[in-house]
Design an enzyme around this catalytic site. Structure first.
Site, PDB file in Angstrom:
ATOM      1  NE  ARG A  55      -2.234   1.285   3.561  1.00 34.06           N
ATOM      2  CZ  ARG A  55      -2.384   0.610   4.697  1.00 34.06           C
ATOM      3  NH1 ARG A  55      -3.215  -0.401   4.774  1.00 34.06           N
ATOM      4  NH2 ARG A  55      -1.691   0.951   5.770  1.00 34.06           N
ATOM      5  CE1 TYR A 108     -13.571  16.329 -13.643  1.00 27.21           C
ATOM      6  CE2 TYR A 108     -12.990  15.720 -11.392  1.00 27.21           C
ATOM      7  CZ  TYR A 108     -13.424  15.365 -12.655  1.00 27.21           C
ATOM      8  OH  TYR A 108     -13.675  14.044 -12.926  1.00 27.21           O
ATOM      9  CG  ASP A 180      -7.040  19.775 -11.545  1.00 26.11           C
ATOM     10  OD1 ASP A 180      -6.294  19.391 -12.462  1.00 26.11           O
ATOM     11  OD2 ASP A 180      -8.142  19.245 -11.286  1.00 26.11           O
ATOM     12  CE  LYS A 205      -9.821  12.969 -16.999  1.00 29.59           C
ATOM     13  NZ  LYS A 205     -10.120  14.106 -16.152  1.00 29.59           N
TER      14      LYS A 205
HETATM   15  C1  LIG Z   1     -10.691  14.044 -14.830  1.00 32.11           C
HETATM   16  C2  LIG Z   1     -10.247  15.184 -14.021  1.00 32.11           C
HETATM   17  C3  LIG Z   1     -10.008  15.032 -12.656  1.00 32.11           C
HETATM   18  C4  LIG Z   1     -10.252  13.739 -11.925  1.00 32.11           C
HETATM   19  O1  LIG Z   1      -9.437  12.716 -12.369  1.00 32.11           O
HETATM   20  P1  LIG Z   1      -9.865  11.182 -12.169  1.00 32.11           P
HETATM   21  O2  LIG Z   1      -8.631  10.431 -12.449  1.00 32.11           O
HETATM   22  O3  LIG Z   1     -10.995  10.945 -13.132  1.00 32.11           O
HETATM   23  O4  LIG Z   1     -10.330  11.055 -10.756  1.00 32.11           O
HETATM   24  C5  LIG Z   1      -9.565  16.136 -11.958  1.00 32.11           C
HETATM   25  N1  LIG Z   1      -9.382  17.325 -12.558  1.00 32.11           N
HETATM   26  C6  LIG Z   1      -9.599  17.502 -13.863  1.00 32.11           C
HETATM   27  C7  LIG Z   1      -9.366  18.837 -14.462  1.00 32.11           C
HETATM   28  C8  LIG Z   1     -10.052  16.440 -14.631  1.00 32.11           C
HETATM   29  O5  LIG Z   1     -10.303  16.636 -15.924  1.00 32.11           O
END
Ligand SMILES: *Cc1c(COP(=O)(O)O)cnc(C)c1O
Length: 395
Positions: A55, A108, A180, A205
């Site tokens: 973990r 988001y 982010d 992404k």
């Molecule tokens: C998709 C996304 C997230 C979350 O990511 P996950 O891996 O789906 O939890 C956070 N911030 C942005 C800008 C995103 O596009």
């Protein structure tokens, strides 16, 4: 000093530790065995280094974390199970009951939901602010403001924020800046260089880049790192080794893929600008976008994700268009090699922004297909807008 592209190819690789294999292997592990009790006890004293329990990280996890820290210019990075886990873990790590958090209004949706549910429930007050404020955010700080959370550009509405100006104000008030950085990735925005203390990535992404794994990263400065690693330990947000491997592999081609995503997006946008159905394109890399000056100053490129505002077509007409598209898939997420489209409905999510697009909005992710094929697909889709139903009356 190697250039950034060279760094992306070489970071986090140690063939000499893995029988010469170019890539580190996938270590699938829960239990780690120790030869002696003394060795086991020693490992317990250093849970952040090496490996002591699955973990807490395998050698594959460590390789990915090492690479992310290096390309983010961070002190350390922590790999977690998803982008949202990176966001929620970082916020829970850094805030406590009685604290105040400033959050950009364009974050988001699930980030906002986390703030409005968990953080409020745990006694953290949250104030949303217009992402266009920049340094004028100064007046919003309270004595208990511990952090500012940014996302630039927002992944639905694509407004930019003056991150150095916000960071300067935050630091003056003794608050940390979290950001982010999923849209630009470290290749196109070096968040820590611009004043951010804690960078969050949905590696799901572009970093993984092939729509086949969930993965998140928290990268931090030395000053901000301690509580983040502790929260990671406490909350059990670990990614599996396979996902870390895919994240590491994605990094090797990230710069090349982004360059092509950007070029294809620009070509598709050039076409969309000639379409009377499209009122506006939301993409900070366009010189007439309100965020252009800041983007140009602080960012090194733009990805394949942008928004469009349409004329006031009915939802039935837009449905007909989306159902007709052949190359643009209908689905959430983005950053894979393939093109995607979804309706974007930011209005229900916003409380602090003066003006939002009024017409129906779509969010497009332009993939690595030939852009001329994508344009042909959009052209026949846009045609459907006219055949389905007349436009709504202007209110
Ligand atoms: C998709 C996304 C997230 C979350 O990511 P996950 O891996 O789906 O939890 C956070 N911030 C942005 C800008 C995103 O596009």
């Amino acid at each position: 000093m190697d250039t950034y592209e060279t760094l992306l190819v070489n970071t986090g690789r140690h063939p000499e530790e893995h029988h010469g294999t170019v890539n580190p292997p996938i270590y699938r592990a829960s239990t780690i065995l120790f030869p002696t009790l003394a060795a086991l006890e020693e490992a317990q004293h250093h849970p952040n280094e090496g490996t002591s329990y699955g973990r807490l990280g395998t050698p594959t996890t460590r390789a990915f974390e090492e690479a992310m820290a290096e390309i983010d210019g961070a002190w350390r990075s922590i790999a977690v199970s998803s982008g949202l886990a990176a966001i929620s873990t970082a916020l829970l790590a850094l805030l406590r009951q009685g604290d105040h958090l400033l959050v950009a209004d364009n974050v988001y949706g699930p980030t906002r939901h986390f703030c409005d549910s968990f953080l409020n429930r745990f006694g953290v007050a949250v104030t949303y602010f217009d992402p266009a404020l920049g340094g004028a955010i100064d007046t919003l700080f309270q004595p208990n403001t511990k952090a500012v959370f940014l996302e630039a550009p927002g992944s639905l509405t694509f407004e930019m924020t003056d991150i150095p100006a916000v960071s300067e104000a935050a630091h003056r008030h003794g608050a940390l800046v979290l950001m982010d950085n999923t849209w630009a990735t470290p290749v196109y925005f070096r968040a820590i260089e611009k004043g951010v203390d804690v960078v969050l990535h949905a590696a799901t992404k572009y970093i993984v880049g092939h729509a086949d794994a969930m993965l998140g990263v928290i990268s931090a400065t030395k000053e901000a790192y301690g509580p983040l690693r502790q929260a990671f330990h406490t909350m059990g947000q670990c990614p599996d080794a396979d996902a870390c491997y895919l994240g590491l592999r994605g990094l090797r081609t990230l710069a090349v893929r982004l360059e092509r995503h950007q070029r294809n997006a620009m070509r598709v946008i050039q076409y969309l600008r000639t379409c009377p159905e499209v009122v506006r394109i939301l993409y900070p890399a366009l010189p007439d976008d309100p965020g252009y000056a800041i983007w140009k100053r602080d960012f090194r490129g733009a990805c394949g994700l942008f928004g469009i505002e349409l004329q006031l077509f009915t939802s039935a007409a837009i449905r007909a268009m989306l159902d007709q598209l052949r190359l643009f898939g209908l689905g959430y997420s983005w950053g894979g090699y393939e093109s995607l489209i979804v309706p974007a409905q930011p209005n229900g999510l916003r409380t602090a922004t003066a003006s939002l697009p009024q017409g129906p909005m779509l969010r497009l992710h332009v993939g690595l297909e030939d852009p001329e094929d994508l344009i042909a697909d959009l052209a026949q889709g846009l045609n459907q807008l006219h055949s389905a139903q007349p436009m709504r009356e202007m209110a």
